[in-house]
Design a protein around this motif. Structure first.
Motif, mmCIF file in Angstrom:
data_model
loop_
_atom_site.group_PDB
_atom_site.id
_atom_site.type_symbol
_atom_site.label_atom_id
_atom_site.label_comp_id
_atom_site.label_asym_id
_atom_site.label_seq_id
_atom_site.Cartn_x
_atom_site.Cartn_y
_atom_site.Cartn_z
ATOM 1 N N ALA A 210 0.873 -1.204 0.111
ATOM 2 C CA ALA A 210 -0.059 0.087 0.021
ATOM 3 C C ALA A 210 0.861 1.369 0.036
ATOM 4 O O ALA A 210 0.659 2.216 -0.654
ATOM 5 N N LEU A 211 1.934 1.341 0.547
ATOM 6 C CA LEU A 211 2.848 2.477 0.756
ATOM 7 C C LEU A 211 3.499 2.584 -0.743
ATOM 8 O O LEU A 211 3.698 3.754 -1.238
ATOM 9 N N ILE A 212 3.798 1.506 -1.346
ATOM 10 C CA ILE A 212 4.304 1.502 -2.887
ATOM 11 C C ILE A 212 3.410 2.070 -3.543
ATOM 12 O O ILE A 212 3.597 2.969 -4.501
ATOM 13 N N ALA A 213 2.210 1.755 -3.473
ATOM 14 C CA ALA A 213 1.055 2.127 -4.391
ATOM 15 C C ALA A 213 0.442 3.433 -4.186
ATOM 16 O O ALA A 213 -0.243 4.336 -4.996
ATOM 17 N N GLY A 214 0.839 3.860 -2.873
ATOM 18 C CA GLY A 214 0.402 5.399 -2.447
ATOM 19 C C GLY A 214 -0.910 5.226 -2.001
ATOM 20 O O GLY A 214 -1.609 6.494 -1.544
ATOM 21 N N THR A 215 -1.366 4.056 -1.674
ATOM 22 C CA THR A 215 -2.939 4.065 -0.847
ATOM 23 C C THR A 215 -2.634 3.950 0.579
ATOM 24 O O THR A 215 -3.768 4.250 1.201
ATOM 25 N N GLY A 216 -1.661 3.802 1.110
ATOM 26 C CA GLY A 216 -1.380 3.928 2.295
ATOM 27 C C GLY A 216 -0.264 4.889 2.719
ATOM 28 O O GLY A 216 0.511 5.460 1.853
ATOM 29 N N ARG A 217 -0.177 5.504 4.087
ATOM 30 C CA ARG A 217 0.593 6.581 4.074
ATOM 31 C C ARG A 217 1.397 6.217 5.578
ATOM 32 O O ARG A 217 0.827 5.382 6.287
ATOM 33 N N LEU A 218 2.518 6.672 5.698
ATOM 34 C CA LEU A 218 3.373 6.242 6.907
ATOM 35 C C LEU A 218 2.810 7.141 8.234
ATOM 36 O O LEU A 218 3.270 6.849 9.297
ATOM 37 N N ALA A 401 7.436 11.073 14.432
ATOM 38 C CA ALA A 401 8.365 10.246 13.684
ATOM 39 C C ALA A 401 7.655 9.828 12.363
ATOM 40 O O ALA A 401 8.345 9.762 11.323
ATOM 41 N N ALA A 402 6.295 9.573 12.577
ATOM 42 C CA ALA A 402 5.471 8.885 11.442
ATOM 43 C C ALA A 402 5.523 10.316 10.342
ATOM 44 O O ALA A 402 5.714 10.018 9.283
ATOM 45 N N ARG A 403 5.233 11.471 11.002
ATOM 46 C CA ARG A 403 5.062 12.624 10.078
ATOM 47 C C ARG A 403 6.425 12.738 9.181
ATOM 48 O O ARG A 403 6.443 12.978 8.130
ATOM 49 N N GLN A 404 7.563 12.949 10.005
ATOM 50 C CA GLN A 404 8.958 12.743 9.325
ATOM 51 C C GLN A 404 9.192 12.018 8.344
ATOM 52 O O GLN A 404 9.682 12.293 7.195
ATOM 53 N N LEU A 405 8.688 10.742 8.582
ATOM 54 C CA LEU A 405 8.833 9.689 7.657
ATOM 55 C C LEU A 405 8.046 10.085 6.339
ATOM 56 O O LEU A 405 8.423 9.875 5.038
ATOM 57 N N GLN A 406 6.848 10.318 6.485
ATOM 58 C CA GLN A 406 5.836 10.541 5.499
ATOM 59 C C GLN A 406 6.291 11.960 4.589
ATOM 60 O O GLN A 406 6.219 11.829 3.418
ATOM 61 N N ASP A 407 6.664 12.908 5.365
ATOM 62 C CA ASP A 407 7.066 14.136 4.606
ATOM 63 C C ASP A 407 8.220 13.914 3.782
ATOM 64 O O ASP A 407 8.213 14.541 2.651
ATOM 65 N N PRO A 415 3.871 8.612 -5.884
ATOM 66 C CA PRO A 415 2.417 8.157 -5.707
ATOM 67 C C PRO A 415 2.079 8.579 -4.172
ATOM 68 O O PRO A 415 1.027 8.384 -3.755
ATOM 69 N N GLN A 416 3.287 8.966 -3.426
ATOM 70 C CA GLN A 416 2.767 9.498 -2.148
ATOM 71 C C GLN A 416 2.432 10.860 -2.079
ATOM 72 O O GLN A 416 2.231 11.637 -1.161
ATOM 73 N N GLN A 417 2.416 11.538 -3.198
ATOM 74 C CA GLN A 417 2.095 13.122 -3.444
ATOM 75 C C GLN A 417 0.709 13.284 -3.776
ATOM 76 O O GLN A 417 0.212 14.472 -3.867
ATOM 77 N N LYS A 418 -0.149 12.338 -3.957
ATOM 78 C CA LYS A 418 -1.673 12.506 -4.444
ATOM 79 C C LYS A 418 -2.306 12.972 -3.316
ATOM 80 O O LYS A 418 -2.123 12.673 -1.970
#
Length: 418
Positions: A210-218, A401-407, A415-418
């Motif tokens: 899901a992370l690779i597809a962009g359907t999941g977020r950190l 921590a999660a926010r830093q990884l996601q940003d 795919p994580q910029q959608k």
């Protein structure tokens, strides 16, 4: 005329040998990060190969794990790297192949001994070219000292509630460090911490893909919850854990001063050498979870330096790495490294067998930062090292921590910029 004829015949033979890539006498040097395995390569693996191939000599020349990537890249760039390159899984080695430092190995006959899944960690994105022979996977979990558990009347925890109850009992006793893990080197916090317990939260491959597809977020609850649980480890890590290095952790547990070790299965052989009476349990289930997941990570491959002066010898060696003989040597001489070939291997080490048994009980996944997601800047894998250590140290909240990884991932991964 006779002399000219013989000369022509010899030149023709030499040309045929060169074109065929046939082996020639010489010494092959192996680059690796597995300095812990140096003695086993010297005493077991290399002698077995050289017995069958006495004209080819092998030298194992490892570098410290933390320094390996940078040192190897510098050697490859400078033309001084060894003939055989031990390959990290996925992106790090794919980058080496794309730069021309590793060669295609599709033509090795023993490559057929490996499944598509086993080869995937060292195969191009289009699936057409495999550039390292798969060697082994490693599995994450917890190793514990059986003598300490018996002394304190403890049993293997199955849930996180039971896990923390066990840690409390060990801490209350005061004689042992409850949970052995240091944060000085950072990578252990991510590898034996975050990636160890995390798959139970993000449901293994489902969350990773899901992370690779962009359907999941950190920043999804699964990742924040993983960090929250990791933060709860701190009171049980003993005095000085922030300055504790990986070798310090190995020594602490190996000397019987710690009760539970946050583990990669590769440390089984280390603790066998230290005569630890040990057992193992898989990552305990979080509250409400019914299905278990384990990190069964394609960890080690081995390839050929494109600039080797002995390509024929190197291919002979790599063919042997794909053999049943090698698989059995590896599986038993390095318990905790599990061969990836389809060879029949019987493990003699009971703790190694315990780890392998989890494959039948839980769903397997790999570390979620390794495929595709660490190709940009900032590098997700390295970011995970940093924030995992910061969370355990109490210097960063799980949400931060999660926010830093996601940003960081969103800065370069479309795919994580959608």
């Amino acid at each position: 005329m006779l002399i000219k004829g013989l000369k022509a015949l010899l030149l023709g033979a030499a040309a045929a040998i060169a074109l065929s890539g046939a082996a020639s006498a010489g010494t092959l040097t192996i680059e690796s990060w597995r300095n812990d395995d140096a003695q086993i390569w010297k005493d077991k693996i290399i002698p077995a190969f050289e017995k069958a191939h006495p004209d080819i000599k092998i030298e194992f020349t490892p570098t410290a794990p933390k320094e390996y990537n940078a040192a190897l890249n510098a050697k490859l760039e400078g033309g001084t790297a060894g003939d055989i390159i031990t390959c990290r899984p996925f992106d790090a080695s794919l980058e080496l192949f794309n730069k021309g430092f590793l060669v295609p190995l599709n033509d090795l006959s023993t490559m057929g001994n490996f499944s598509d899944v086993a080869r995937s960690a060292w195969t191009t994105d289009d699936g057409k070219t495999t550039f390292c022979v798969p060697m082994a996977s490693v599995i994450h979990g917890f190793i514990y000292n059986k003598d300490i558990f018996k002394e304190l009347g403890l049993t293997e925890p199955r849930t996180e509630e039971e896990f923390f109850a066990v840690l409390e009992k060990i801490k209350a006793n005061g004689a042992y460090v409850p949970l052995v893990l240091g944060t000085n080197d950072q990578w252990e916090a991510a590898t034996m911490g975050f990636q160890n317990i995390g798959p139970n939260y993000w449901k293994g491959e489902e969350g990773r893909k899901a992370l690779i597809a962009g359907t999941g977020r950190l920043t999804d609850p699964a990742y924040v919850s993983t960090f929250a649980t990791l933060a709860k480890w701190a009171p049980y890590l003993g005095d000085g854990f922030k300055a504790q290095t990986y070798p310090d952790s190995q020594n602490l547990f190996g000397l019987g001063k710690g009760a539970i070790y946050a583990a990669g299965s590769w440390d089984i052989s280390t603790f066998r050498a230290q005569k630890v009476n040990m057992g193992a349990f898989k990552p305990p289930l979080p509250a409400g979870a019914a299905e278990c997941y384990i990190s069964d990570h394609t960890d080690i491959g081995i390839g050929m330096n494109a600039k080797t002066k002995n390509p024929g010898d190197a291919k002979v060696f790599l063919e042997w790495i794909g053999s049943e003989e090698f698989a059995n040597i590896l599986g038993n001489e390095l318990p905790g490294f599990f061969p990836l070939s389809n060879a029949k291997v019987t493990l003699s080490d009971d703790v190694a067998q315990t780890f392998v048994n989890w494959r039948a009980e839980c769903k397997s996944t790999i570390r979620n930062s390794y495929q595709i997601l660490s190709r940009g800047t900032p590098n997700l894998e390295n970011e995970m090292w940093n924030v995992s250590a910061q969370v355990i140290n109490g210097a960063m909240t799980p949400d931060a921590a999660a926010r830093q990884l996601q940003d960081g991932l969103a800065k370069w991964y479309a795919p994580q910029q959608k």
